[in-house]
Structures are given as structure tokens and as C-alpha cells.
Design a protein around this motif. Structure first.
Motif, PDB file in Angstrom:
ATOM      1  N   VAL A  82      -1.751  -3.130 -33.533  1.00 30.88           N
ATOM      2  CA  VAL A  82      -0.965  -2.250 -34.341  1.00 30.88           C
ATOM      3  C   VAL A  82      -1.769  -1.853 -35.616  1.00 30.88           C
ATOM      4  CG1 VAL A  82       1.207  -3.474 -33.617  1.00 30.88           C
ATOM      5  CG2 VAL A  82      -0.053  -4.033 -35.662  1.00 30.88           C
ATOM      6  N   HIS A  83      -1.296  -0.591 -36.058  1.00 32.95           N
ATOM      7  CA  HIS A  83      -2.041   0.199 -37.310  1.00 32.95           C
ATOM      8  C   HIS A  83      -1.319  -0.009 -38.271  1.00 32.95           C
ATOM      9  CE1 HIS A  83      -4.092   4.137 -38.338  1.00 32.95           C
ATOM     10  NE2 HIS A  83      -4.694   3.106 -38.888  1.00 32.95           N
ATOM     11  N   SER A  84      -1.968  -0.416 -39.397  1.00 32.69           N
ATOM     12  CA  SER A  84      -1.330  -0.836 -40.721  1.00 32.69           C
ATOM     13  C   SER A  84      -1.790   0.618 -41.559  1.00 32.69           C
ATOM     14  CB  SER A  84      -2.006  -1.817 -41.348  1.00 32.69           C
ATOM     15  OG  SER A  84      -1.571  -1.928 -42.823  1.00 32.69           O
ATOM     16  N   TYR A  85      -0.865   1.631 -41.488  1.00 39.66           N
ATOM     17  CA  TYR A  85      -1.221   2.832 -41.900  1.00 39.66           C
ATOM     18  C   TYR A  85      -1.699   2.857 -43.408  1.00 39.66           C
ATOM     19  CZ  TYR A  85       0.468   4.746 -37.827  1.00 39.66           C
ATOM     20  OH  TYR A  85       0.444   5.101 -36.003  1.00 39.66           O
ATOM     21  N   ASP A  86      -1.021   2.034 -44.289  1.00 38.64           N
ATOM     22  CA  ASP A  86      -1.466   2.069 -45.899  1.00 38.64           C
ATOM     23  C   ASP A  86      -2.831   1.414 -46.164  1.00 38.64           C
ATOM     24  OD1 ASP A  86      -0.836  -0.686 -45.064  1.00 38.64           O
ATOM     25  OD2 ASP A  86      -0.255  -1.341 -46.810  1.00 38.64           O
ATOM     26  N   MET A  87      -3.355   0.998 -45.052  1.00 39.86           N
ATOM     27  CA  MET A  87      -5.018   0.726 -45.315  1.00 39.86           C
ATOM     28  C   MET A  87      -5.743   1.729 -44.552  1.00 39.86           C
ATOM     29  SD  MET A  87      -4.839  -3.425 -44.507  1.00 39.86           S
ATOM     30  CE  MET A  87      -6.473  -3.452 -44.741  1.00 39.86           C
ATOM     31  N   CYS A  88      -5.341   2.551 -43.885  1.00 40.40           N
ATOM     32  CA  CYS A  88      -6.104   3.423 -43.055  1.00 40.40           C
ATOM     33  C   CYS A  88      -6.794   4.611 -44.146  1.00 40.40           C
ATOM     34  CB  CYS A  88      -5.526   4.090 -42.119  1.00 40.40           C
ATOM     35  SG  CYS A  88      -6.430   5.085 -41.104  1.00 40.40           S
ATOM     36  N   GLY A  89      -7.931   4.922 -43.749  1.00 36.07           N
ATOM     37  CA  GLY A  89      -8.675   6.129 -44.423  1.00 36.07           C
ATOM     38  C   GLY A  89      -8.492   7.544 -43.700  1.00 36.07           C
ATOM     39  N   TYR A  90      -7.853   7.750 -42.541  1.00 38.16           N
ATOM     40  CA  TYR A  90      -7.650   8.676 -41.595  1.00 38.16           C
ATOM     41  C   TYR A  90      -8.921   9.382 -41.580  1.00 38.16           C
ATOM     42  CZ  TYR A  90      -2.798   7.568 -42.447  1.00 38.16           C
ATOM     43  OH  TYR A  90      -1.848   7.104 -42.483  1.00 38.16           O
ATOM     44  N   CYS A  91     -10.164   8.595 -41.339  1.00 40.49           N
ATOM     45  CA  CYS A  91     -11.401   9.209 -41.164  1.00 40.49           C
ATOM     46  C   CYS A  91     -11.902   9.999 -39.879  1.00 40.49           C
ATOM     47  CB  CYS A  91     -12.506   7.904 -41.194  1.00 40.49           C
ATOM     48  SG  CYS A  91     -12.214   6.923 -42.727  1.00 40.49           S
ATOM     49  N   ARG A  92     -12.651  10.866 -39.988  1.00 39.97           N
ATOM     50  CA  ARG A  92     -13.132  11.510 -38.650  1.00 39.97           C
ATOM     51  C   ARG A  92     -13.915  10.507 -37.806  1.00 39.97           C
ATOM     52  NH1 ARG A  92     -17.481  15.360 -37.515  1.00 39.97           N
ATOM     53  NH2 ARG A  92     -16.569  16.600 -35.711  1.00 39.97           N
ATOM     54  N   LEU A  93     -14.780   9.814 -38.239  1.00 39.16           N
ATOM     55  CA  LEU A  93     -15.294   8.798 -37.692  1.00 39.16           C
ATOM     56  C   LEU A  93     -14.650   7.321 -37.812  1.00 39.16           C
ATOM     57  CD1 LEU A  93     -17.725   7.990 -35.817  1.00 39.16           C
ATOM     58  CD2 LEU A  93     -19.019   7.694 -37.906  1.00 39.16           C
ATOM     59  N   CYS A  94     -13.621   7.080 -36.863  1.00 42.50           N
ATOM     60  CA  CYS A  94     -12.824   5.900 -36.774  1.00 42.50           C
ATOM     61  C   CYS A  94     -13.654   4.902 -36.087  1.00 42.50           C
ATOM     62  CB  CYS A  94     -11.519   5.916 -36.530  1.00 42.50           C
ATOM     63  SG  CYS A  94     -10.583   4.502 -36.232  1.00 42.50           S
ATOM     64  N   THR A  95     -14.092   3.667 -36.530  1.00 44.77           N
ATOM     65  CA  THR A  95     -14.942   2.676 -35.825  1.00 44.77           C
ATOM     66  C   THR A  95     -14.159   1.913 -35.051  1.00 44.77           C
ATOM     67  OG1 THR A  95     -15.069   1.267 -37.692  1.00 44.77           O
ATOM     68  CG2 THR A  95     -16.953   2.527 -37.227  1.00 44.77           C
ATOM     69  N   GLY A  96     -12.720   2.070 -34.879  1.00 45.60           N
ATOM     70  CA  GLY A  96     -11.796   1.481 -33.994  1.00 45.60           C
ATOM     71  C   GLY A  96     -11.657   2.315 -32.909  1.00 45.60           C
ATOM     72  N   TYR A  97     -11.892   3.786 -33.017  1.00 41.69           N
ATOM     73  CA  TYR A  97     -11.509   4.670 -31.910  1.00 41.69           C
ATOM     74  C   TYR A  97     -12.838   4.974 -31.117  1.00 41.69           C
ATOM     75  CZ  TYR A  97     -10.220   8.950 -29.718  1.00 41.69           C
ATOM     76  OH  TYR A  97     -10.179  10.108 -29.047  1.00 41.69           O
ATOM     77  N   PHE A  98     -13.979   5.206 -32.102  1.00 43.47           N
ATOM     78  CA  PHE A  98     -15.442   5.498 -31.393  1.00 43.47           C
ATOM     79  C   PHE A  98     -16.085   4.217 -31.113  1.00 43.47           C
ATOM     80  CE2 PHE A  98     -14.416   9.564 -33.416  1.00 43.47           C
ATOM     81  CZ  PHE A  98     -14.695  10.661 -32.235  1.00 43.47           C
ATOM     82  N   GLU A  99     -17.017   4.489 -30.075  1.00 44.56           N
ATOM     83  CA  GLU A  99     -18.045   3.351 -29.965  1.00 44.56           C
ATOM     84  C   GLU A  99     -19.004   3.498 -31.221  1.00 44.56           C
ATOM     85  OE1 GLU A  99     -19.182   1.346 -27.656  1.00 44.56           O
ATOM     86  OE2 GLU A  99     -17.854   1.638 -26.078  1.00 44.56           O
ATOM     87  N   PRO A 100     -19.605   2.188 -31.555  1.00 48.83           N
ATOM     88  CA  PRO A 100     -20.218   2.383 -32.944  1.00 48.83           C
ATOM     89  C   PRO A 100     -21.391   3.164 -33.158  1.00 48.83           C
ATOM     90  CG  PRO A 100     -19.763   0.095 -32.258  1.00 48.83           C
ATOM     91  CD  PRO A 100     -19.154   0.989 -30.986  1.00 48.83           C
TER      92      PRO A 100
END
Length: 183
Positions: free
Chosen positions: A64-82
């Protein structure tokens, strides 16, 4: 003792034993009622066992995603390989093996990430990436619409961090939030 008496007494004994077993089962269920299994997101070490240890074919554990903590970054390390070869949304650059994380453009440089729960297998790769390199806005939860509420959760037995416990039905989900970081 006659044969008929012997069988009658045996039948009565078996019936009493069966009723006793049913009563014990109902008592255990009554104790379990009012409580459900849940993961403490602050204790979870993202070991990946939630995906493999659940008694269900596809784990009841979902990201699950806690939206109040998210930075909405272009480079999300939960989405992309490191360390992707090239920063694009190609499948080989995505961290999730099932493509359960959906990336949606908001405005430059912001992207919104959401979880497609039917695709999520609870492997925790995205959670680990988000926790290690990001702000920890992704975490795992046991979804109670899928969980069979086993008397002894097989994932809880296998959890090396002892992060899975019973919680009251009135507060079935533990969410990560900025306020909870001190606990």
C-alpha cells in the motif's frame, strides 16, 4: 456386557468426543474473533517471506502507498531499479516483478504512484527500495478481504522481525505516517 450395549456406549463416547472437539474449535474461534492479523510497517524488514509463506496461492499481503509521506518524485526507488541503465519506464527498469506499481504523470517533475493490488504478490521489493533510498511511503499490509485469519498465521511464524501480530478488528490496518515515525 452385551454387544448392543457395547456399540451404544461406543457411539455415545464418540459423539461426546466429537462434540467436545467442536466446542474447543468454537472456543478458539471465539477467542480469535475480534482480532485479525496485521503487519507493523515500522518493524517489517522487507524479507520477501510474505509472498511465499502465506497459505493462500497468492498471498493476502499487498503493498500500500502512504500518499501523505510520498514526494511524488520522478525517480522513485520503489518503482525503478536502484541504478537503471537509462531512466525510462521500460519493463527492465521497473523494480516490481509483476508490474503492480502504476506511474502516472502529474506535472514536471512530479509523478503519482499507485498499487494495482490484483497484480501485487507481496514480494516487498518496492517497499525495500522505497525504505532504503526513499522516504518509506510504501509498506505492506495484510488485506482482510483475502486473509483467512488462520489461528496461527504461517507468515507470522516465518517473519524474522516478529512484525506480524493480531490487532483489534476495529483498527485492522496499520498505516505509515509522518506522525508515527517516532514509535
Amino acid at each position: 456386557m452385551k454387544r448392543r450395549s457395547f456399540f451404544r456406549d461406543m457411539l455415545r463416547g464418540a459423539t461426546a468426543l466429537g462434540l467436545g472437539g467442536v466446542a474447543v474449535g468454537l472456543i478458539r474461534k471465539a477467542k480469535a474473533d475480534g482480532m485479525v492479523w496485521q503487519i507493523d510497517p515500522w518493524k517489517c524488514t522487507q524479507c520477501g517471506r510474505c509472498a511465499t509463506e502465506c497459505v493462500l496461492e497468492q498471498s493476502a499481503v499487498k503493498c500500500v502507498h502512504s500518499y501523505d509521506m510520498c514526494g511524488y518524485c520522478r525517480l522513485c526507488t520503489g518503482y525503478f531499479e536502484p541504478q537503471p541503465n537509462k531512466l525510462n519506464t521500460a519493463a527492465e527498469n521497473q523494480l516490481c516483478p509483476t508490474g503492480a506499481i502504476v506511474r502516472k504523470f502529474v506535472e514536471d517533475p512530479y509523478y503519482e504512484y499507485s498499487i494495482n493490488e490484483p497484480l501485487c504478490v507481496g514480494c516487498s521489493k518496492c517497499v525495500k527500495g522505497c525504505t532504503m533510498f526513499g522516504n518509506g511511503s510504501l509498506h505492506l499490509q495484510i488485506r482482510h478481504d483475502r486473509c483467512v485469519n488462520c489461528n496461527e498465521c504461517s507468515i507470522a511464524r516465518a517473519c524474522p522481525a516478529d512484525a506480524i501480530h493480531r490487532v483489534p478488528v476495529g483498527k485492522p490496518y496499520k498505516f505509515k505516517s509522518r506522525e508515527d515515525q517516532t514509535t
